[in-house]
Structures are given as structure tokens and as C-alpha cells.
Design a protein around this motif. Structure first.
Motif, PDB file in Angstrom:
ATOM      1  N   ALA A 104      28.965  -1.145 -42.155  1.00 13.71           N
ATOM      2  CA  ALA A 104      28.736  -2.593 -42.042  1.00 13.71           C
ATOM      3  C   ALA A 104      30.063  -3.275 -41.724  1.00 13.71           C
ATOM      4  CB  ALA A 104      28.139  -3.140 -43.329  1.00 13.71           C
ATOM      5  N   GLY A 105      30.401  -3.291 -40.434  1.00 15.22           N
ATOM      6  CA  GLY A 105      31.715  -3.777 -40.037  1.00 15.22           C
ATOM      7  C   GLY A 105      31.717  -5.007 -39.160  1.00 15.22           C
ATOM      8  N   TRP A 106      30.544  -5.630 -38.952  1.00 12.21           N
ATOM      9  CA  TRP A 106      30.464  -6.797 -38.056  1.00 12.21           C
ATOM     10  C   TRP A 106      30.068  -8.027 -38.865  1.00 12.21           C
ATOM     11  CZ3 TRP A 106      28.581  -6.306 -32.381  1.00 12.21           C
ATOM     12  CH2 TRP A 106      28.664  -7.544 -31.726  1.00 12.21           C
ATOM     13  N   GLU A 107      30.996  -8.933 -39.077  1.00 13.56           N
ATOM     14  CA  GLU A 107      30.685 -10.205 -39.731  1.00 13.56           C
ATOM     15  C   GLU A 107      30.114 -11.138 -38.669  1.00 13.56           C
ATOM     16  OE1 GLU A 107      33.859 -11.830 -42.002  1.00 13.56           O
ATOM     17  OE2 GLU A 107      34.158 -10.007 -43.179  1.00 13.56           O
ATOM     18  N   LEU A 108      28.802 -11.251 -38.651  1.00 10.79           N
ATOM     19  CA  LEU A 108      28.103 -12.036 -37.636  1.00 10.79           C
ATOM     20  C   LEU A 108      27.989 -13.479 -38.136  1.00 10.79           C
ATOM     21  CD1 LEU A 108      26.638 -12.120 -34.947  1.00 10.79           C
ATOM     22  CD2 LEU A 108      24.573 -11.303 -36.099  1.00 10.79           C
ATOM     23  N   ILE A 109      28.947 -14.304 -37.741  1.00  7.29           N
ATOM     24  CA  ILE A 109      29.028 -15.682 -38.243  1.00  7.29           C
ATOM     25  C   ILE A 109      29.087 -16.639 -37.058  1.00  7.29           C
ATOM     26  CG2 ILE A 109      30.363 -17.314 -39.611  1.00  7.29           C
ATOM     27  CD1 ILE A 109      31.448 -14.923 -41.189  1.00  7.29           C
ATOM     28  N   THR A 110      28.156 -17.596 -37.032  1.00  6.26           N
ATOM     29  CA  THR A 110      28.153 -18.652 -36.025  1.00  6.26           C
ATOM     30  C   THR A 110      28.006 -19.989 -36.743  1.00  6.26           C
ATOM     31  OG1 THR A 110      25.754 -18.735 -35.669  1.00  6.26           O
ATOM     32  CG2 THR A 110      26.995 -17.055 -34.453  1.00  6.26           C
ATOM     33  N   GLU A 111      27.846 -21.071 -35.962  1.00  8.28           N
ATOM     34  CA  GLU A 111      27.727 -22.392 -36.581  1.00  8.28           C
ATOM     35  C   GLU A 111      26.437 -22.551 -37.380  1.00  8.28           C
ATOM     36  OE1 GLU A 111      25.776 -22.619 -32.577  1.00  8.28           O
ATOM     37  OE2 GLU A 111      27.674 -21.827 -33.375  1.00  8.28           O
ATOM     38  N   ASP A 112      25.419 -21.709 -37.119  1.00 10.23           N
ATOM     39  CA  ASP A 112      24.138 -21.866 -37.822  1.00 10.23           C
ATOM     40  C   ASP A 112      23.595 -20.558 -38.384  1.00 10.23           C
ATOM     41  OD1 ASP A 112      23.429 -20.589 -35.515  1.00 10.23           O
ATOM     42  OD2 ASP A 112      21.943 -22.068 -34.872  1.00 10.23           O
ATOM     43  N   PHE A 113      24.462 -19.531 -38.498  1.00  8.79           N
ATOM     44  CA  PHE A 113      23.970 -18.254 -39.011  1.00  8.79           C
ATOM     45  C   PHE A 113      25.110 -17.459 -39.617  1.00  8.79           C
ATOM     46  CE2 PHE A 113      22.994 -13.722 -38.597  1.00  8.79           C
ATOM     47  CZ  PHE A 113      21.786 -13.669 -39.260  1.00  8.79           C
ATOM     48  N   GLU A 114      24.748 -16.660 -40.625  1.00  8.06           N
ATOM     49  CA  GLU A 114      25.728 -15.763 -41.249  1.00  8.06           C
ATOM     50  C   GLU A 114      25.029 -14.496 -41.704  1.00  8.06           C
ATOM     51  OE1 GLU A 114      29.005 -15.719 -44.920  1.00  8.06           O
ATOM     52  OE2 GLU A 114      28.212 -17.612 -44.136  1.00  8.06           O
ATOM     53  N   GLY A 115      25.582 -13.368 -41.339  1.00  5.13           N
ATOM     54  CA  GLY A 115      25.032 -12.091 -41.748  1.00  5.13           C
ATOM     55  C   GLY A 115      26.069 -10.992 -41.581  1.00  5.13           C
ATOM     56  N   LEU A 116      25.760  -9.818 -42.129  1.00  2.00           N
ATOM     57  CA  LEU A 116      26.662  -8.664 -42.045  1.00  2.00           C
ATOM     58  C   LEU A 116      25.994  -7.600 -41.195  1.00  2.00           C
ATOM     59  CD1 LEU A 116      29.322  -7.368 -42.943  1.00  2.00           C
ATOM     60  CD2 LEU A 116      28.120  -6.497 -44.969  1.00  2.00           C
ATOM     61  N   GLY A 117      26.636  -7.257 -40.080  1.00  2.00           N
ATOM     62  CA  GLY A 117      26.035  -6.359 -39.121  1.00  2.00           C
ATOM     63  C   GLY A 117      26.494  -4.917 -39.244  1.00  2.00           C
ATOM     64  N   ASP A 177      18.645 -15.171 -43.864  1.00  2.00           N
ATOM     65  CA  ASP A 177      18.112 -16.108 -42.879  1.00  2.00           C
ATOM     66  C   ASP A 177      17.646 -15.399 -41.618  1.00  2.00           C
ATOM     67  OD1 ASP A 177      18.890 -18.342 -44.530  1.00  2.00           O
ATOM     68  OD2 ASP A 177      20.950 -17.978 -43.858  1.00  2.00           O
ATOM     69  N   HIS A 178      16.750 -16.057 -40.899  1.00  4.70           N
ATOM     70  CA  HIS A 178      16.319 -15.525 -39.615  1.00  4.70           C
ATOM     71  C   HIS A 178      17.452 -15.673 -38.599  1.00  4.70           C
ATOM     72  CE1 HIS A 178      12.023 -14.756 -40.341  1.00  4.70           C
ATOM     73  NE2 HIS A 178      12.120 -15.725 -41.244  1.00  4.70           N
ATOM     74  N   PRO A 179      17.738 -14.640 -37.842  1.00  6.08           N
ATOM     75  CA  PRO A 179      18.777 -14.726 -36.805  1.00  6.08           C
ATOM     76  C   PRO A 179      18.470 -15.842 -35.802  1.00  6.08           C
ATOM     77  CG  PRO A 179      18.209 -12.444 -37.209  1.00  6.08           C
ATOM     78  CD  PRO A 179      17.206 -13.268 -37.956  1.00  6.08           C
ATOM     79  N   THR A 180      19.511 -16.482 -35.333  1.00  6.05           N
ATOM     80  CA  THR A 180      19.379 -17.599 -34.407  1.00  6.05           C
ATOM     81  C   THR A 180      19.826 -17.190 -33.002  1.00  6.05           C
ATOM     82  OG1 THR A 180      21.627 -18.350 -34.898  1.00  6.05           O
ATOM     83  CG2 THR A 180      19.852 -19.234 -36.275  1.00  6.05           C
ATOM     84  N   GLU A 181      19.595 -18.099 -32.061  1.00  3.87           N
ATOM     85  CA  GLU A 181      20.031 -17.850 -30.688  1.00  3.87           C
ATOM     86  C   GLU A 181      21.541 -17.658 -30.610  1.00  3.87           C
ATOM     87  OE1 GLU A 181      17.705 -20.017 -31.478  1.00  3.87           O
ATOM     88  OE2 GLU A 181      15.985 -19.307 -30.303  1.00  3.87           O
ATOM     89  N   SER A 182      22.292 -18.430 -31.403  1.00  2.99           N
ATOM     90  CA  SER A 182      23.750 -18.299 -31.352  1.00  2.99           C
ATOM     91  C   SER A 182      24.205 -16.936 -31.864  1.00  2.99           C
ATOM     92  CB  SER A 182      24.413 -19.419 -32.167  1.00  2.99           C
ATOM     93  OG  SER A 182      24.134 -19.285 -33.552  1.00  2.99           O
ATOM     94  N   ALA A 183      23.475 -16.385 -32.830  1.00  5.95           N
ATOM     95  CA  ALA A 183      23.811 -15.053 -33.335  1.00  5.95           C
ATOM     96  C   ALA A 183      23.589 -14.008 -32.243  1.00  5.95           C
ATOM     97  CB  ALA A 183      22.972 -14.727 -34.561  1.00  5.95           C
TER      98      ALA A 183
END
Length: 310
Positions: A95-108, A142-148
Motif C-alpha cells: 500500500a504505497g500510493w496515497e491517493l489524495i485529491t481535493e475531494d477524495f482520500e484513500g490508500l492505494g 468514500d466512493h472514488p471520484t473523477e479527480s481520483a
């Protein structure tokens, strides 16, 4: 070696084909990216969790599910084995991808990381993937967003329509299963942190109990980490002897002995402040081909049972 993403996408296709039987769902974003719901709105299940684990390891590891005992209760355990530990565990499952955008946060985690290949493991292994489709498993509430999806596409250098995001919360059956499957990965990563040559790791097998799914994410995160650090075990086969093997299990950490919930609370849930040597299985056996066998660490099943509220 074949493309990790190509092998993973074959399994993603299987998940889409049997979504109803797996109790998962799939839908498209406005970017034409595909989201597979492994536990946000859908229940998921045992088979969904095992398939998610296979996708995370690009099909190069074999997970299995069996019943065991813990604290007087019957508890499922996940065992995962691979003969390609560097590729399947470090270049894909980690789990090495911090998937962070203006409207989403998750660990990839998963093979999408190999298309970016900016982490140290890829340089040491000498692997970079190239494929026109990609899959990233995302641990999130959260559900992934378009920005993610757009971030994944941009960094992986693929079209947004080629992105498959497999979303699940830690507090889900798939989350408990796929996190229990990380014992071998974390032992392999500890060897990497200690400077061991990744090309000399021949095979890796790990086993850990599956945490009961609680109502909230923080309890789930604490339980799944306790499951490995205090109830997990790993067996690693290597080519070369070394004097660092006693530092691989979590018992070598100064903070060992405290439940992760207490540690996280003390650090205000700032994961980056948690000592990295805690993220390892409780016991590790290392076999040197043609040489000695080392056994280090000790499980604390009483602490795990208390964490699981058994």
C-alpha cells in the motif's frame, strides 16, 4: 516477466463478470473509469476478499482461507504464498500510493504502482511496468471520484477510461481479509528496509487472523494491524545468510506490546509517526537455502483476542 497490470486486469475482468455472485458492484465514472465496490455499498464476502487480494498481488500470489482458534473462538485465517515476493508483494501488493485529491482520500495498492515506479522498491528490483490498462485497489470510506481516477491516469500515463479502481473500507469483510493477507508482504518489506538484497528472497508465505468487522474505520484499522503484529506469522526462504533477521518481526520494535489503538490515539492517528518496525508479523521463520533456519518473534494471542473483542 509479463506485465503485472495485464495479469491483474484478467482478474478484474473476472470480478466484473461474477460481480453478483461475489456480492460486489461496478459502475462507471464520468471519466469512463470503472469503480468496483468491494464493501462500500455492497457486502462483499470471502471470495470477493480473496479475489481482491489476488488482484493486489497481480495474480502472482495464492491466498487461502481456513478456520483456526483464537481466544476460545473459531476465527478464520488467511494464508498467502508466493514464489515472486519482490514483484507480487513489493511492486504490487504494498500500500504505497496515497491517493489524495481535493475531494477524495484513500490508500492505494496494486499493480498501478508499477506503472509509476517511483518508490525505492522498483529501483532495487529493477522493474517498471508498461501496459494500457491498470488497476488500483483503494482502501477508503468514500466512493472514488473523477479527480481520483484522473490522478491515477495521469501518473500511470494511461487514459482515464483504462483505470479500474477497486474500493473498499477497512471496516468490511474484504478489508479484513485483504489486510490479513499482508503478513508475508510486511515481512518482505522489513527485509527490504533492513537492506537485504530483494533478489535473494526466493519465496514468502504469511498467515494472520481475519479481524471481525467493527462499525467504524478506526477500530478496523487498529484490529487489522494488531492481527498481523501480534497474531501474524511469516516464513521466508532466502539465498544468503545475514545478521539482520532478528530485526524482522514486530517484537523487535520498541513499541511492541501495546495495542495499535492505543498507539494511534497517542499519535493523534498520524500514521506517519508510527515506528515502521511495528508493521511486521509477530513471528518470522527464515530459511537460508543450504544454511541455517532462524526463528524470531512471538505471538500474543491474548492481545489479539482483546483487540477483536472476543
Amino acid at each position: 516477466m509479463e506485465s503485472l497490470n495485464r495479469m491483474a486486469i484478467e482478474l478484474v475482468d473476472e470480478a466484473l463478470e461474477y460481480a453478483e455472485e461475489l456480492n460486489i458492484g461496478g459502475y462507471d465514472l464520468d471519466t469512463e473509469s470503472t469503480v468496483l465496490d468491494f464493501g462500500l455499498e455492497f457486502d462483499g464476502g470471502i471470495e470477493a476478499g480473496l479475489l481482491l487480494t489476488e488482484i493486489q498481488t497481480a495474480g502472482l500470489a495464492t491466498p487461502s482461507y481456513e478456520l483456526g482458534e483464537l481466544g476460545g473462538a473459531t476465527i478464520p485465517y488467511i494464508e498467502l504464498a508466493t514464489d515472486q515476493p519482490a514483484l507480487s508483494l513489493l511492486c504490487s501488493q504494498k500500500a504505497g500510493w496515497e491517493l489524495i485529491t481535493e475531494d477524495f482520500e484513500g490508500l492505494g495498492s496494486g499493480p498501478a504502482r508499477a506503472l509509476v515506479a517511483e518508490e525505492e522498491e522498483f529501483r532495487r528490483v529493477g522493474y517498471t511496468d508498461a501496459f494500457d490498462l491498470t488497476a488500483l485497489a483503494v482502501e477508503t470510506e468514500d466512493h472514488p471520484t473523477e479527480s481520483a481516477a484522473e490522478q491515477v491516469a495521469e501518473l500511470a500515463e494511461v487514459e482515464t477510461s483504462s483505470v479500474f479502481l477497486l474500493a473498499y473500507p477497512t471496516a468490511s469483510l474484504a478489508g479484513s481479509i485483504t489486510n490479513a493477507a499482508r503478513a508475508a508482504e510486511l515481512a518482505t518489506f522489513r527485509l527490504a528496509e533492513l537492506g537485504y538484497d530483494l533478489h535473494d528472497i526466493v519465496s514468502a508465505t504469511g498467515r494472520a487472523p481475519v479481524a471481525p468487522v467493527p462499525e467504524d474505520e478506526r477500530t478496523a484499522i487498529a484490529r487489522t494491524n494488531d492481527a498481523i503484529a501480534y497474531g501474524g506469522s511469516a516464513h521466508i526462504t532466502v539465498r544468503e545468510d545475514a545478521d539482520i533477521f532478528d530485526s524482522v518481526p514486530s517484537t523487535a520494535a520498541d513499541e511492541h506490546g501495546r495495542p495499535f489503538g492505543d498507539i494511534f490515539d497517542d499519535l493523534d492517528w498520524d500514521f506517519e509517526e508510527v515506528p515502521s518496525d511495528l508493521f511486521a508479523p509477530a513471528t518470522v521463520t527464515i530459511d537460508v537455502l543450504g544454511g541455517p533456519t532462524y526463528v524470531h518473534g512471538e505471538r500474543d494471542e491474548e492481545l489479539v483476542a482483546e483487540s477483536f473483542d472476543l
